[in-house]
Design a protein around this motif. Structure first.
Motif, PDB file in Angstrom:
ATOM      1  N   LYS A 407       0.871  -1.240   0.064  1.00 50.06           N
ATOM      2  CA  LYS A 407      -0.184   0.061  -0.050  1.00 50.06           C
ATOM      3  C   LYS A 407       0.822   1.400  -0.291  1.00 50.06           C
ATOM      4  CE  LYS A 407      -3.545   1.968   2.734  1.00 50.06           C
ATOM      5  NZ  LYS A 407      -4.135   1.653   3.948  1.00 50.06           N
ATOM      6  N   MET A 408       1.976   1.067   0.869  1.00 49.12           N
ATOM      7  CA  MET A 408       2.967   2.439   0.867  1.00 49.12           C
ATOM      8  C   MET A 408       3.541   2.757  -0.445  1.00 49.12           C
ATOM      9  SD  MET A 408       5.917   3.215   3.603  1.00 49.12           S
ATOM     10  CE  MET A 408       7.156   2.399   2.688  1.00 49.12           C
ATOM     11  N   PHE A 409       4.032   1.503  -0.976  1.00 44.99           N
ATOM     12  CA  PHE A 409       4.814   1.662  -2.467  1.00 44.99           C
ATOM     13  C   PHE A 409       3.856   2.377  -3.188  1.00 44.99           C
ATOM     14  CE2 PHE A 409       9.006  -0.087  -3.046  1.00 44.99           C
ATOM     15  CZ  PHE A 409       9.143  -0.635  -1.744  1.00 44.99           C
ATOM     16  N   GLU A 410       2.449   1.967  -3.369  1.00 41.67           N
ATOM     17  CA  GLU A 410       1.344   2.437  -4.304  1.00 41.67           C
ATOM     18  C   GLU A 410       1.074   3.924  -4.045  1.00 41.67           C
ATOM     19  OE1 GLU A 410      -1.610  -0.417  -4.453  1.00 41.67           O
ATOM     20  OE2 GLU A 410      -0.593  -1.593  -5.987  1.00 41.67           O
ATOM     21  N   GLU A 411       1.123   4.263  -2.794  1.00 42.69           N
ATOM     22  CA  GLU A 411       0.913   5.526  -2.249  1.00 42.69           C
ATOM     23  C   GLU A 411       1.998   6.458  -2.814  1.00 42.69           C
ATOM     24  OE1 GLU A 411      -2.169   4.509   1.499  1.00 42.69           O
ATOM     25  OE2 GLU A 411      -0.195   5.260   1.836  1.00 42.69           O
ATOM     26  N   LYS A 412       3.048   6.018  -2.421  1.00 41.53           N
ATOM     27  CA  LYS A 412       4.213   7.064  -2.851  1.00 41.53           C
ATOM     28  C   LYS A 412       4.575   6.704  -4.382  1.00 41.53           C
ATOM     29  CE  LYS A 412       6.200   7.199   1.760  1.00 41.53           C
ATOM     30  NZ  LYS A 412       7.371   6.713   2.369  1.00 41.53           N
ATOM     31  N   GLU A 413       3.966   6.111  -4.894  1.00 44.13           N
ATOM     32  CA  GLU A 413       4.145   5.760  -6.691  1.00 44.13           C
ATOM     33  C   GLU A 413       5.621   5.116  -6.701  1.00 44.13           C
ATOM     34  OE1 GLU A 413       2.913   8.794  -8.943  1.00 44.13           O
ATOM     35  OE2 GLU A 413       0.826   8.565  -8.402  1.00 44.13           O
ATOM     36  N   LEU A 414       5.957   4.197  -5.917  1.00 46.52           N
ATOM     37  CA  LEU A 414       7.187   3.575  -5.955  1.00 46.52           C
ATOM     38  C   LEU A 414       7.244   2.307  -6.545  1.00 46.52           C
ATOM     39  CD1 LEU A 414       8.574   4.340  -2.370  1.00 46.52           C
ATOM     40  CD2 LEU A 414       9.481   5.387  -4.387  1.00 46.52           C
ATOM     41  N   GLY A 415       6.091   1.649  -6.552  1.00 45.80           N
ATOM     42  CA  GLY A 415       5.800   0.589  -6.986  1.00 45.80           C
ATOM     43  C   GLY A 415       4.404  -0.199  -7.014  1.00 45.80           C
ATOM     44  N   LYS A 416       4.191  -1.225  -7.725  1.00 49.38           N
ATOM     45  CA  LYS A 416       2.694  -1.536  -7.513  1.00 49.38           C
ATOM     46  C   LYS A 416       2.534  -3.056  -7.228  1.00 49.38           C
ATOM     47  CE  LYS A 416       1.923  -1.991 -12.173  1.00 49.38           C
ATOM     48  NZ  LYS A 416       1.411  -1.227 -13.534  1.00 49.38           N
ATOM     49  N   LYS A 417       1.186  -3.603  -6.878  1.00 46.66           N
ATOM     50  CA  LYS A 417       0.977  -4.943  -6.482  1.00 46.66           C
ATOM     51  C   LYS A 417       0.795  -5.559  -7.853  1.00 46.66           C
ATOM     52  CE  LYS A 417      -2.539  -7.723  -4.285  1.00 46.66           C
ATOM     53  NZ  LYS A 417      -3.857  -7.981  -4.876  1.00 46.66           N
ATOM     54  N   THR A 418       1.689  -6.740  -8.138  1.00 46.72           N
ATOM     55  CA  THR A 418       1.728  -7.270  -9.501  1.00 46.72           C
ATOM     56  C   THR A 418       1.658  -8.781  -9.237  1.00 46.72           C
ATOM     57  OG1 THR A 418       3.293  -5.563 -10.059  1.00 46.72           O
ATOM     58  CG2 THR A 418       3.443  -7.617 -11.465  1.00 46.72           C
ATOM     59  N   THR A 419       0.992  -9.283 -10.457  1.00 43.42           N
ATOM     60  CA  THR A 419       0.798 -11.143 -10.356  1.00 43.42           C
ATOM     61  C   THR A 419       1.788 -11.352 -11.375  1.00 43.42           C
ATOM     62  OG1 THR A 419      -1.392 -10.473  -9.922  1.00 43.42           O
ATOM     63  CG2 THR A 419      -0.787 -12.673 -10.619  1.00 43.42           C
ATOM     64  N   ASN A 420       2.461 -12.344 -11.405  1.00 43.21           N
ATOM     65  CA  ASN A 420       3.363 -13.202 -12.216  1.00 43.21           C
ATOM     66  C   ASN A 420       2.802 -14.528 -12.485  1.00 43.21           C
ATOM     67  OD1 ASN A 420       5.658 -11.919 -13.521  1.00 43.21           O
ATOM     68  ND2 ASN A 420       6.336 -11.345 -11.449  1.00 43.21           N
ATOM     69  N   TYR A 421       3.071 -15.051 -13.660  1.00 41.75           N
ATOM     70  CA  TYR A 421       2.901 -16.421 -14.005  1.00 41.75           C
ATOM     71  C   TYR A 421       3.925 -17.033 -14.426  1.00 41.75           C
ATOM     72  CZ  TYR A 421      -1.840 -14.450 -13.772  1.00 41.75           C
ATOM     73  OH  TYR A 421      -3.219 -13.823 -13.682  1.00 41.75           O
ATOM     74  N   LYS A 422       4.139 -18.408 -14.282  1.00 39.44           N
ATOM     75  CA  LYS A 422       5.101 -19.305 -14.889  1.00 39.44           C
ATOM     76  C   LYS A 422       4.699 -19.349 -16.410  1.00 39.44           C
ATOM     77  CE  LYS A 422       5.807 -21.821 -10.959  1.00 39.44           C
ATOM     78  NZ  LYS A 422       6.313 -23.184 -10.462  1.00 39.44           N
ATOM     79  N   LEU A 423       3.438 -19.480 -16.697  1.00 41.36           N
ATOM     80  CA  LEU A 423       3.017 -19.857 -18.010  1.00 41.36           C
ATOM     81  C   LEU A 423       3.411 -18.707 -19.043  1.00 41.36           C
ATOM     82  CD1 LEU A 423       0.887 -21.660 -19.675  1.00 41.36           C
ATOM     83  CD2 LEU A 423      -0.786 -20.129 -19.121  1.00 41.36           C
ATOM     84  N   LYS A 424       4.047 -19.245 -19.830  1.00 44.23           N
ATOM     85  CA  LYS A 424       4.453 -18.418 -21.204  1.00 44.23           C
ATOM     86  C   LYS A 424       3.624 -18.665 -22.512  1.00 44.23           C
ATOM     87  CE  LYS A 424       8.084 -16.987 -18.951  1.00 44.23           C
ATOM     88  NZ  LYS A 424       7.282 -17.244 -17.704  1.00 44.23           N
ATOM     89  N   ASP A 425       3.553 -17.786 -23.278  1.00 45.59           N
ATOM     90  CA  ASP A 425       3.073 -17.956 -24.801  1.00 45.59           C
ATOM     91  C   ASP A 425       3.472 -19.179 -25.382  1.00 45.59           C
ATOM     92  OD1 ASP A 425       0.950 -15.872 -24.510  1.00 45.59           O
ATOM     93  OD2 ASP A 425       2.192 -14.176 -25.508  1.00 45.59           O
ATOM     94  N   TRP A 426       2.654 -19.768 -25.992  1.00 43.33           N
ATOM     95  CA  TRP A 426       2.849 -21.121 -26.570  1.00 43.33           C
ATOM     96  C   TRP A 426       3.604 -20.818 -28.021  1.00 43.33           C
ATOM     97  CZ3 TRP A 426      -1.884 -24.549 -28.256  1.00 43.33           C
ATOM     98  CH2 TRP A 426      -1.479 -25.778 -28.917  1.00 43.33           C
ATOM     99  N   GLY A 427       4.514 -21.102 -28.182  1.00 36.56           N
ATOM    100  CA  GLY A 427       5.398 -21.000 -29.375  1.00 36.56           C
ATOM    101  C   GLY A 427       5.006 -22.274 -30.335  1.00 36.56           C
TER     102      GLY A 427
END
Length: 817
Positions: A407-427
RNA sequence: GCGGAUGUGGUGAAAUUGGUAUACACGCCAGACUUAGGAUCUGGUGCCGCAAGGCGUGGAGGUUCAAGUCCUCUCAUCCGCACCA
């Protein structure tokens, strides 16, 4: 008449063929069942795994057909793929000829096993018609931004000379030939499967109960969703100057923002763009560059052996404290996850810890267990706990502070909540011949252009030279030269073909198409609406990720393109266990295979099917056992032989149960028990082994009596129950005695389960001491007094503390002293 | 390391909600019929014990009148993922 498997089996296979016995109806008002086994690759011959796979689905299909359902049980061949080309290289055959010869051979094997497939819907994915529709879908997907072409570092198999999808790299090696893969920078087509990451994950919930837990977990892990904080780390002025002002910062991702005050260094992947920039601009000395290059060329397996890295001579500022933090390169940072850079908290992460110990970097603890001090002198403390040395967050627990820090990172615009996935696009592009061509054209003026749909299919040329060197389509003298579909000028056709998993991602929809409309459309919305979803999908666990994930993806794409209106294709998934011999998976290299053809020749198809379904429940491993096969054969012979006791009839005999002898009553009870068990087994439990055991018990019971009505009724029912397992034998018996009328829905007569007396076990303190026979209506007191009589010697001199009577089951007496 | 399973006779395996553990089959033993049996039929077969009886579902505890089944801990095997920040 003695049991002659050859004669009987040939006779009925011919009958089924002549009578189109297993074609589904086009009447969409009927109740349907779509039963599908994963289709095979036409490798040449069936193996026991196939026989098991199709024995299971065939049993289900035949059962539901008897129940009056409109059953779709189709078969096809997943017929594109590398082995056809490898065979071509090895013995000069043409992939097409090799493939279709194999299909013909295997089809014969299928029908010699008596599988009740719809013959009119047979197909192979290498058929030009199939390619035509697939290419059309590909164009739709491209138009909708679900397919794109991009240059990137790809998994390249030097042996097969082709690109592999991430999913096809197993332990750093090619899933097919086990050759270590290398990274290669080239153009490739991708399906945007990541657009569906969340839906593919969330919809797993809809499959709970219908799919094995294990498969759901595997897909969940594969998608690999994790939530955390992404933020930028800014270089100090000196470092910025070193980088000629080209980079101000880089971003990192963490799932443990609660540990952020413990950051003591940061690490970049060796492939990170800042590293690349430094190498290209001579900002690093030669020895360092050599080390980085070596690191990049190390296979992923070797990289895992030991942590290694080196300092870049750069520093960033801690986003909260402003403290100077050194930037390193580390071999354990993966370029293709997150941003290829990490903040390192050695006190609270094992990898960061190992690295810090090796290079003598600071280890700053900021989390401690709830009621103790933290000790990181010999290992990282990776549990959650309570924060300290964390300024305003001191004293908060990990979970609470994660929320607050994000929350503090977002308020100070230092960073943001993020979701990451292991899944990659299918070549999906492959540099091979025997696959579906990707329907695009490269034009000097127009760029990448789609082929016009009316020109489809873009078929493969037959006259190719396949020698294992390069792409045969690329090497073909004329095939790739064409006119640009846009401007008409000479252009070059795409010579990459599609991954074969594309074909298996929608074949189950193609099976829904009416044989009358095959030329017109891939399938119609009405057809898929009626037949889908698949009621039973049967196949090997080895497809738990690749095929099942891709097929789910295609289904969602087709939904969004308006071709269908459901989210998930496979309602119920049954993953069969492997077939083993001498404790190991049957395989040619181990030399422990059993050839289905030989078993059929020696014992008949019914014996093979019976053994396979009897020896173990379908989800478990099945140990092949020659004397077990003999046993199954013996049962069929006996079952056939005893049918002599049956008297010909076109309807099930009516029997007055009350007039029967004890043995006759018992026999009827066993028959109907087998029937009601079969309902459960075919309907929900799929433990065919227990159902077959029930039938064996019933046959044993019939054998203790001589009433011909009881025999006839028994066989009427047993032949119906067993037909899905040993169809040839049962059709022969049913035809001889019942004009086939018994191969239909059977009704359980409750009257046979009604008994005058019942056996009850007597136990004392939970230990079994005897049994009594009591009248069905006996009172609790009557039962107790009888029970006490039987176990009198155990009660002598003891105090009876408690008496428990479980109706129709047992009596338990609790004594003391 | 993380996740998912599975442990029951000599063997493959049953036991649907806690209620007579080992159904059904293989194997083994005995017998019958046979010139013969790797055919067929009949009977027996969890372990220890002459018996009475005792012990038994990987191991140790627990809950319960009653546990293969429920709970806690533990061991072993198999499978999947794996430096995923």
């Amino acid at each position: 008449m003695e049991y002659q498997s050859q004669t009987i089996e040939k006779k009925w296979q011919e009958y089924w063929k002549q009578n189109n016995s297993f074609e589904p109806s086009e009447d969409f008002t009927q109740e349907k069942k779509y039963i599908l086994s994963m289709f095979p690759f036409p490798s040449g011959r069936l193996h026991m795994g196939h026989v098991r796979n199709y024995s299971i689905s065939d049993a289900l299909a035949r059962y539901h057909r008897q129940k009056g359902k409109n059953v779709l049980h189709p078969i096809g061949f997943d017929s594109f793929g590398m082995p056809a080309e490898n065979a071509a290289i090895k013995n000069g055959s043409h992939p097409k000829g090799w493939t279709y010869d194999n299909i013909d051979y295997m089809k014969n094997e299928f029908y010699s096993l008596g599988f009740s497939f719809s013959r009119k819907r047979e197909m192979a994915t290498s058929d030009e018609l199939y390619t035509k529709f697939e290419q059309s879908f590909i164009i739709d997907m491209y138009e909708n931004g679900l397919l794109y072409r991009e240059k990137g570092m790809l998994n390249w198999c030097p042996h097969d000379e082709t690109v592999l999808a991430n999913e096809q790299v197993v332990d750093g090696c090619c899933w097919r030939c086990d050759t270590p893969i290398v990274k290669k920078d080239m153009n490739q087509y991708y399906f945007k499967i990541t657009k569906y990451s969340d839906e593919l994950l969330d919809d797993l919930k809809k499959l709970e109960g219908g799919w094995p837990k294990q498969v759901l977990t595997m897909q969940d892990n594969w998608i690999g969703k994790s939530n955390g904080l992404a933020f930028d780390l800014f270089f100090d002025d000196e470092s910025k100057a070193k980088l000629n002002g080209t980079f101000e910062n880089f971003d990192v991702f963490t799932t443990r923002p609660d540990t952020i005050y413990g950051v003591s260094y940061t690490a970049l992947a060796p492939e990170h763009k800042i590293v690349t920039y430094m190498i290209e601009n001579n900002l690093l000395d030669e020895a360092t560059i050599a080390q980085i290059t070596k690191m990049k060329n190390t296979s992923s397996i070797d990289r895992q052996k030991e942590k290694a890295g080196l300092p870049l001579g750069l520093n960033v500022k801690h986003p909260l404290t402003g403290k100077i933090v050194p930037v390193w390169i580390a071999n354990f940072v993966l370029m293709d996850y997150g941003s290829g850079a990490v903040m390192a908290v050695p006190a609270h992460d094992d990898r960061d810890y190992d690295f810090a110990k090796k290079y003598d970097l600071e280890i700053n603890a900021v989390i401690k267990p709830k009621d103790a001090d933290v000790d990181v002198s010999s290992a990282a403390f990776t549990d959650s706990g309570v924060l300290f040395n964390s300024e305003e967050f001191d004293g908060l627990n990990s979970k609470k502070s994660q929320y607050n820090i994000i929350k503090m990172f977002e308020e100070k615009e230092l960073g943001k909540k993020t979701t990451n996935y292991k899944l990659k696009d299918w070549g999906v592009s492959r540099q091979r011949y025997w696959g579906a061509p990707i329907p695009f054209v490269h034009c000097e003026d127009c760029g990448l252009v789609m082929e016009k749909k009316e020109n489809l299919p873009i078929a493969l040329p037959d006259d190719v030279e396949i020698n294992g060197e390069g792409s045969p389509l690329e090497n073909h003298p004329t095939w790739k030269h064409c006119a640009c579909p846009e401007c008409g000028k000479p252009a070059i056709r795409e010579t990459d073909t599609m991954d074969t998993f594309v074909q298996s991602s929608w074949y189950f929809l193609r099976f829904c198409a009416s044989p009358e409309n095959l030329e017109k459309t891939a399938f119609t919305p009405e057809e898929v609406k009626y037949w889908m979803g698949i009621d039973h999908y049967v196949g090997g666990i080895e497809h738990a990720i690749l095929h099942l994930l891709y097929a789910r993806f295609f289904t969602k794409v087709f939904r969004d393109l308006g071709y269908l209106d459901f989210d998930e294709p496979f309602d119920k998934l049954l993953t069969q266990g492997m077939v083993l011999k001498d404790g190991a998976k049957m395989s040619k290299s181990k030399g422990n295979t059993v050839d289905p053809d030989e078993i059929i020749a020696k014992y008949g198809a019914d014996t093979a099917r019976l053994f396979i379904l009897f020896a173990a429940p379908p989800t478990q491993e099945l140990e092949w056992n020659d004397s077990g096969v003999e046993g199954s054969h013996k049962f069929i012979k006996r079952f056939f032989d005893r049918s002599q006791n049956v008297v010909k009839t076109d309807t099930i005999p009516k029997i007055d149960h009350s007039t029967l002898s004890k043995e006759e009553k018992f026999a009827r009870k066993k028959v109907y028990e087998a029937l009601s068990r079969s309902e459960e087994v075919y309907g929900e439990r799929y433990t065919f082994n227990t159902m077959i055991a029930g039938v064996m018990e019933a046959v044993n019971a019939l054998n203790t009596q001589t009433n011909s009505d009881v025999w006839s009724e028994g066989y009427w029912i047993l032949a119906s129950i067993m037909e899905p397992v040993i169809p040839h034998t049962c059709w022969e018996i049913s035809n001889t005695y019942f004009s086939l009328n018994n191969l239909s829905k059977q009704i359980v007569l409750e009257e046979v389960f009604v008994e005058d007396t019942i056996m009850m076990g007597i136990s004392i303190n939970g230990k079994r001491r005897g049994e009594i026979e009591v009248a069905i209506g006996a009172s609790k007191d009557e039962i107790l007094s009888l029970a006490k009589e039987v176990v009198a010697k155990w009660l002598e001199g003891k105090e009876l503390v408690k008496e428990i009577v479980v109706p129709k089951k047992l009596v338990n007496l609790v004594i003391k002293g």
